[in-house]
Design an enzyme around this catalytic site. Structure first.
Site, PDB file in Angstrom:
ATOM      1  N   TYR A 141      49.207  50.347  43.186  1.00  0.00           N
ATOM      2  CA  TYR A 141      50.541  49.331  43.212  1.00  0.00           C
ATOM      3  C   TYR A 141      51.669  50.512  43.867  1.00  0.00           C
ATOM      4  O   TYR A 141      52.387  50.268  43.963  1.00  0.00           O
ATOM      5  CB  TYR A 141      50.753  48.709  41.838  1.00  0.00           C
ATOM      6  CG  TYR A 141      50.320  46.998  42.250  1.00  0.00           C
ATOM      7  CD1 TYR A 141      49.049  47.197  41.983  1.00  0.00           C
ATOM      8  CD2 TYR A 141      50.665  46.309  41.564  1.00  0.00           C
ATOM      9  CE1 TYR A 141      48.691  45.502  42.114  1.00  0.00           C
ATOM     10  CE2 TYR A 141      50.623  45.205  41.121  1.00  0.00           C
ATOM     11  CZ  TYR A 141      49.669  44.920  41.942  1.00  0.00           C
ATOM     12  OH  TYR A 141      49.387  43.277  41.227  1.00  0.00           O
ATOM     13  N   LYS A 186      35.182  51.094  38.285  1.00  0.00           N
ATOM     14  CA  LYS A 186      34.343  50.940  39.941  1.00  0.00           C
ATOM     15  C   LYS A 186      33.914  52.462  39.744  1.00  0.00           C
ATOM     16  O   LYS A 186      34.661  52.888  40.979  1.00  0.00           O
ATOM     17  CB  LYS A 186      35.308  50.210  40.657  1.00  0.00           C
ATOM     18  CG  LYS A 186      34.265  50.442  42.725  1.00  0.00           C
ATOM     19  CD  LYS A 186      33.636  48.557  41.787  1.00  0.00           C
ATOM     20  CE  LYS A 186      32.845  48.701  43.293  1.00  0.00           C
ATOM     21  NZ  LYS A 186      31.038  47.789  42.832  1.00  0.00           N
ATOM     22  N   ASP A 219      33.241  44.282  39.674  1.00  0.00           N
ATOM     23  CA  ASP A 219      32.600  43.414  39.797  1.00  0.00           C
ATOM     24  C   ASP A 219      31.444  42.224  38.803  1.00  0.00           C
ATOM     25  O   ASP A 219      31.408  41.265  39.133  1.00  0.00           O
ATOM     26  CB  ASP A 219      31.813  43.566  40.891  1.00  0.00           C
ATOM     27  CG  ASP A 219      30.304  44.959  41.325  1.00  0.00           C
ATOM     28  OD1 ASP A 219      30.929  45.501  39.969  1.00  0.00           O
ATOM     29  OD2 ASP A 219      30.062  44.967  42.054  1.00  0.00           O
ATOM     30  N   ASP A 243      45.411  42.959  37.008  1.00  0.00           N
ATOM     31  CA  ASP A 243      46.281  41.829  37.783  1.00  0.00           C
ATOM     32  C   ASP A 243      45.247  40.464  38.618  1.00  0.00           C
ATOM     33  O   ASP A 243      45.221  39.594  37.830  1.00  0.00           O
ATOM     34  CB  ASP A 243      46.395  42.075  39.151  1.00  0.00           C
ATOM     35  CG  ASP A 243      47.531  40.760  39.960  1.00  0.00           C
ATOM     36  OD1 ASP A 243      47.983  40.394  39.179  1.00  0.00           O
ATOM     37  OD2 ASP A 243      46.882  40.909  40.875  1.00  0.00           O
ATOM     38  N   ASP A 247      44.061  36.419  36.372  1.00  0.00           N
ATOM     39  CA  ASP A 247      44.473  35.379  36.567  1.00  0.00           C
ATOM     40  C   ASP A 247      43.204  34.576  36.207  1.00  0.00           C
ATOM     41  O   ASP A 247      42.602  33.670  36.244  1.00  0.00           O
ATOM     42  CB  ASP A 247      44.162  35.154  38.348  1.00  0.00           C
ATOM     43  CG  ASP A 247      46.223  35.711  38.802  1.00  0.00           C
ATOM     44  OD1 ASP A 247      46.844  35.903  37.720  1.00  0.00           O
ATOM     45  OD2 ASP A 247      46.172  34.689  40.129  1.00  0.00           O
TER      46      ASP A 247
HETATM   47  C1  IPM Z   1      51.904  39.832  38.048  1.00  0.00           C
HETATM   48  C2  IPM Z   1      52.223  39.582  39.590  1.00  0.00           C
HETATM   49  C3  IPM Z   1      52.113  40.604  39.953  1.00  0.00           C
HETATM   50  C4  IPM Z   1      51.670  41.791  39.900  1.00  0.00           C
HETATM   51  C5  IPM Z   1      53.606  40.611  41.409  1.00  0.00           C
HETATM   52  C6  IPM Z   1      54.426  39.291  41.424  1.00  0.00           C
HETATM   53  C7  IPM Z   1      53.663  41.404  41.943  1.00  0.00           C
HETATM   54  O1  IPM Z   1      50.691  39.046  40.272  1.00  0.00           O
HETATM   55  O2  IPM Z   1      52.476  39.747  37.800  1.00  0.00           O
HETATM   56  O3  IPM Z   1      50.436  39.199  38.116  1.00  0.00           O
HETATM   57  O4  IPM Z   1      50.954  41.979  40.805  1.00  0.00           O
HETATM   58  O5  IPM Z   1      51.980  42.371  39.180  1.00  0.00           O
HETATM   59 MG    MG Z   2      48.756  39.174  39.225  1.00  0.00          MG
END
Ligand code: IPM
Ligand code: MG
Length: 353
Positions: A141, A186, A219, A243, A247
């Protein structure tokens, strides 16, 4: 107690869920005799529209002056032109960096009543209680980026000290929980991951001999999160893997809208935000799930303000509303009534009374 809190609504559903979070803080202040002062500031696309940059100096100054920062979400199609000189996400990344909040805590808590909202089989969800510790201010990042007509690059770099400090946070958390730590990397492909694994093995052996350390390739971890989620206690991983995996993990809880986060550094000042994004498809409709934001408020009360009892009360209020059948659209039960953002928030506020 008294305390200044900077509020950053941002973009999309950010303002809607942030209003819910702020209402909960105001209610806590009233009920428990605290005085919180709020400073609302610009970030992301809203800041680009207003002054042409995603992270105004005034926003940074206010955050640095505050006990805590509460953030909604940034980004959206309006600012997604790949050739645009600035992007909303730079505001969020810049803020994480200037505040030095390298440790992003993302708890995956399962409300048993939401098992039906999850695509994962209910029997696999029993006993799931995971804390993902995501490194937040390093890695791909933040590495150098290049772009020409025919190629592009993003550098992924980690320093030993960055790995040590995040692994320490995760190991301490594991020590206060079930004593299990899973480090995700990884290492079969990436040099940064090989460093990550060496540093982690060495640090845990030297400083946390009682912690049970497991190492998984990312993975495989993505698969194990779905096939045996209850086996995980604390997961520690680098910025981008964290990240993606969170999710995925949110689906165990039934919705991306359920998960909160706390980003912490060397001081008690923290940045608190739900893990979901700006959800432009439902923005302005008043139907976003405020639970991830309100659970982030609980983390703010606990970690930055030291108000553990108040934090417990907020978490208990969310759990009660869910147990009573309170549902926004993302976690709805077929045929049952669906609540708007403000109805869900009102129900949680009523529980706090
Ligand atoms: C998160 C989001 C952010 C990230 C984006 C909006 C930059 O996806 O906080 O998980 O990737 O960190
Ligand atoms: Mg995110």
């Amino acid at each position: 107690m008294r305390g200044l809190i900077t509020v950053l609504p941002g973009d999309g559903i950010g303002p809607e869920v942030t209003a819910a979070g702020r209402a909960v803080l105001e209610q806590i202040a009233r009920r428990h005799g605290h005085r919180f002062e709020f400073s609302e500031q610009l970030i992301g696309g809203a800041a680009i529209d207003a002054i042409g940059e995603p992270l105004p100096d005034g926003t940074v100054a206010s955050c640095k002056d505050s006990y805590a920062v509460l953030l909604g979400a940034v980004g959206g199609p309006k600012w997604s032109d790949p050739n645009a000189p600035v992007r909303p996400e730079q505001g969020l990344l810049g803020l994480r960096s200037v505040l030095g909040v390298f440790a992003n805590l993302r708890p995956v808590r399962i409300y048993p009543e939401l098992a039906a909202a999850s695509p994962i089989r209910a029997d696999l969800l029993e006993g799931v209680d995971i804390m993902v510790v995501r490194e937040l201010t390093g890695g791909i990042y933040f590495g150098e980026k290049t772009r020409d007509d025919y190629s592009a690059s993003d550098v992924c770099k980690y320093h030993t000290h960055e790995i040590e400090r995040i692994v320490r946070v995760a190991a301490q958390l594991a020590g206060s929980r079930r004593g299990q730590l899973c480090s995700v990397d990884k290492a079969n492909v990436l040099e940064t991951s090989r460093l990550w694994r060496d540093v982690t093995n060495r640090l845990i052996a030297a400083e946390f001999p009682d912690i049970d350390l497991e190492t998984l390739l990312v993975d495989a971890a993505a698969m194990h999160l779905l096939s045996r989620p209850a086996d995980f206690d604390v997961i520690v991983t680098e910025n981008m893997f964290g990240d993606i995996l969170t999710d995925e993990a949110s689906m165990l809880a039934g919705s991306l809208g359920m998960l909160p986060s706390a980003s912490l550094g060397e001081t008690r000042r923290g940045l608190y935000e739900p893990i979901h994004g700006s959800a432009p498809d439902i923005a302005g409709k008043g139907i976003a799930n405020p639970c991830g934001m309100i659970a982030s408020v609980a983390m703010l009360l606990r970690h930055s303000l030291g108000l553990a009892e108040e934090a417990d009360a907020v978490e208990q209020a969310i759990a009660s509303v869910i147990a009573d059948g309170g549902r926004t659209a993302d976690i709805a039960i077929a045929g049952a009534p669906v609540m708007t953002t403000s109805q869900m928030t009102e129900a949680i506020l009523a529980q706090l009374d």
